[in-house]
Each structure stands twice: as C-alpha cells, then as structure tokens.
Write an enzyme that holds these catalytic residues in place. Sequence first.
Site, short mmCIF file in Angstrom:
data_model
loop_
_atom_site.label_atom_id
_atom_site.label_comp_id
_atom_site.label_asym_id
_atom_site.label_seq_id
_atom_site.Cartn_x
_atom_site.Cartn_y
_atom_site.Cartn_z
N CYS A 52 -23.24 -36.25 -46.67
CA CYS A 52 -23.08 -35.88 -45.28
C CYS A 52 -24.41 -36.13 -44.59
CB CYS A 52 -22.76 -34.41 -45.13
SG CYS A 52 -21.27 -33.92 -46.00
N TYR A 97 -30.15 -46.25 -52.79
CA TYR A 97 -28.93 -46.65 -52.09
C TYR A 97 -28.57 -45.80 -50.88
CZ TYR A 97 -23.93 -47.37 -51.38
OH TYR A 97 -22.71 -47.60 -50.82
N ASN A 101 -25.51 -30.36 -45.80
CA ASN A 101 -25.48 -31.58 -46.59
C ASN A 101 -25.84 -31.20 -48.02
OD1 ASN A 101 -27.73 -34.44 -46.85
ND2 ASN A 101 -25.69 -34.19 -47.67
N GLY A 102 -24.97 -31.56 -48.96
CA GLY A 102 -25.21 -31.22 -50.36
C GLY A 102 -23.95 -30.65 -50.98
N GLY A 162 -21.64 -40.60 -43.88
CA GLY A 162 -20.31 -40.01 -43.84
C GLY A 162 -19.54 -40.57 -42.67
#
Length: 491
Positions: free
Chosen positions: A22, A268, A127-128, A48
């Site tokens: 996210c 990435y 996020n996570g 996302g």
Amino acid sequence: MTDWRSSPFDPVEDDDKLKEECGVFGVVGVSSAANFTALGLHALQHRGQEAGGIVVHDPEQGFNTVRRFGYVRDNFTQQDVMDMLPGPIGIGHVRYSTSGSKGATAIRDVQPFFGEFAMGGAAIAHNGNITNADSLRRELIERGSIFQSSSDSECIIHLMARSLQRNIPERMKDALRRVEGAFSVVAMTRTKLIGVRDPLGVRPLVLGKVGDGWVLSSETCALDIIGAEFIREVEPGEMVVISEKDGIVSHRPFEAKKPRFCIFEHVYFSRPDSILGGQSVYSTRENIGRELAKEAPVDADLVCPVPDSGTPAAIGYSLESGIPYAMGIIRNQYMGRTFIEPSESIRNMGVRLKLNVNRALVRGKRIILVDDSVVRGTTSHKIKEMILEAGAAEVHFRIASPPTAWPCFYGVDTPQREKLLAATMSTEEMREHLGVDSLKFISLDGLYRAVGEAKGRDPASPQYCDACFSGDYPVEPSDQIHKGFQLKAAE
Ligand code: SF4
C-alpha cells in the site's frame, strides 16, 4: 505515473511478481490538503492500484472522506469529488489488498479508516501487515468491538478505542504496542498529522516540507510531484506528531531494536526515482546489475531488460560486463484497463499482450535477459519462448534478487510457499524447468553489497529484512504459525 508494473485490472496480471502493499500519504498546513494528497497518491499508485481513499478535516465542515475503487487519476481529479474534500489537513491511502478480502474487495476494506473518540475523530492509513491480527481481532470481538471491515488495519482503531489515554497520539501508542509485524502508519486528528514506523522500520515512511506545511509519504517520489522538500525518513520505531501550532514533535513509543528495512524495496517495490536510506533507488538497482555481472558473467551479444523493472539492473550489468545494452523486449504501455474483462481467447494471449520481442534485434544473438525476480516462473518461461521463437541463438537469465523461496508476511502479497519456484527447486532444476541456457541469481551477499553494505550480510545480525530469500523472519508470523506455517529449521 505510468503503469510500469502489473495491475489488478490487468487481465494478464503478472504472477511472476510479488505484489505490494500500500502507499500512504498525509499533509498538514496547506490550503487544499485533498489536492496535494491526490497528487501524492497518484505518485504512489505503483504501491497499490486496487482502490484509494482520502480523509480531510475542515474547521467548518468537519471530517469528510471519499473512498473509491480504481486509479487515483480516475477518481480524485473530478471537481465534484474534490469539492467534497475541503480543509488544510488530510491523509490518503492506495491499496493492493495484502489482508482483508482479496479479489472481490468490498469498499468497507478501503482505507483510510475513521473512528470517532471521546476527544474527537481520528483517521488512519496503514502500509504493512499485522502478523498477530487474527488473535487481536478475536480478542477485540470477544470484548465487544464491532468490526466494519475484514482488514487487519482496523484492529488499530479498535485498540485505540479501548485505550484509557486522554489524547489520540497516546492512544495510538497504546494500540501500536499491541501490534506485531510491519507498519508504517499515517494518521490524523482535527489538527494533528501523525506518522509512525514499526520498531524494525520494515516499510518506508518519509517526511517532507511544502511551503509552511508538512508532508508524510511512503516514498520521496510523492514529495517531488507536489514540489515538497525531502527532510528525512521517519526513523524505525519513531512517532512524529505534526501540527501547525507545535511543528514536529518526535516520540519513541517502542523498545529500541536494530532496524530491518525491507531489502526488496530496493530491488523492486519502490519507484526508481525515489530515495531510500539516502540512496537513489535507480543507482542501487544499477549496482545490483554490476554485482550480478561480477558474480555471474557469461559470454553473450546483448543485455536486455525484462521491462520495465529489470531496466536499471540490465544497464548495470551491461556497464560492468561491457556487453551492449539493448531493448530486446518492448512493453506496451497502454495495457492499463483496456481489457478489464477479456474474452478467453484474449486472455490466452497472456504475456504477449503486454510484452513483444524486438525480432530484428534478437535474431541470431546470444541474449542475457535481466529481470528483478522469479516468483512462480510462469512469465519467465513465456518470455523465453518468445525470444527463442524470434530467433535468438541463446537465452541466459540473470535475476537481480536471490531466489524467492519464502512468503512475505509483512505487507507483500506472495503466493503460498509451495507455489514459489525456488521453494521446491534448486537453481539448476529451475534452469531446466525454464528451458534456458543458463540461470543465475544475485547472491544475498551481493545484494547487500549493492545496497551499500560493503561486507555483505551480517549473518549474526542481518541489517535488512530478507525473509523472502533467507527464511529468517525478523518478526515471528504468529497468525501464520497457528495456521500451520513451518518456519525454517535452525541450521
Ligand atoms: S519478506 Fe521480503 S518482501 Fe517481505 S518485508 Fe522482508 S524483504 Fe521485504
């Protein structure tokens, strides 16, 4: 941003890629927080693409929120939508579901989440991934919490509701001390913007300044788009509370631990124009290519990237080896949502819809193909077939990350372990399976050197999270263990 990686709307969704995560963004002290937030989320869209949401607060109109499926550019550019989001403070979130319902996501799972407390409202964007979310959720439901979503992140709001502290930042500290796993959280009250990173700092979060206002973002590329200055990273285990009145106040709510940032962000996930750990992501990827060329040289005619994420590593490989770089595979940039519901025949065209071989270039040549990772191997196999059909004499795969042999439980969607090619095959078996002339992955030490750790990985105390390569999980994935996941046996 351009769609430089696969999207959930994409019928040829690339199952050879791990899907993060996210993106989170927040701003305070500007005239229109929603406009800045929409731009920031647009720059974070690669983190996302499934859905996005914005919450703002305005002294006259109170809290307002819009949460929508689809791209930021399609939802948060319309005047009628933006008119619903006035105010000088706001936060936003772009989502690819790593927890909660997948596939047919409900709008109730789209963040930010909002809670009304005795001392006022608060919204959070996470996020996570919370690795003890199942047990927390069970406990909270047994004690009377009524969940609105299936997302792990909602636990934070309910834990805050149960805290007896008198203000929101203190309640948030209480809540996050109960949470295990990876979290970069951006939250807001009526007047305060709050950013928190978990004690290991697994996921990124940066702080920026725009005019008299302050910005929090997953990546620096979202600061650039609004003309904000990068100030620093929010440190692992740090909470920053920012308000127009008091400026930035830093807190340390957790026991100090040695940081373990996600090394795959360098390979990435992050955008190549972002800065991570003081280092350009693009340069790190080029370094990875150089290391790969040193570790795994091969006699060949051309170095070609698998577009677009293999490009900087391919350039590094070419510079180090002296073998010319060329665009042997061309990506169709306009796939996007064109074929949302493709027919079976279009779907069967698979990777050809997205990538095409530059035949005139590869015919008769020995080609080194550089990609960022191999997950299931399906796309690598198809690309190899396309290159050979186009008349290449040899195909050598060089991979800019070590074999992905373990799932990620920290906010990245990974297939089950048995679906990961490297979990069941040796490198030689993978080479045979893919049918290529040679296959080499960068070593874990080589990857560490490329990100700036001259001595490589410290096995006694690794400097990064590298669990998807090593099986060494810095936070025990307790929910998964309850579901039967087997940790790596001690060596
Ligand atoms: S397991 Fe891999 S993808 Fe997940 S946080 Fe660790 S390094 Fe990153």
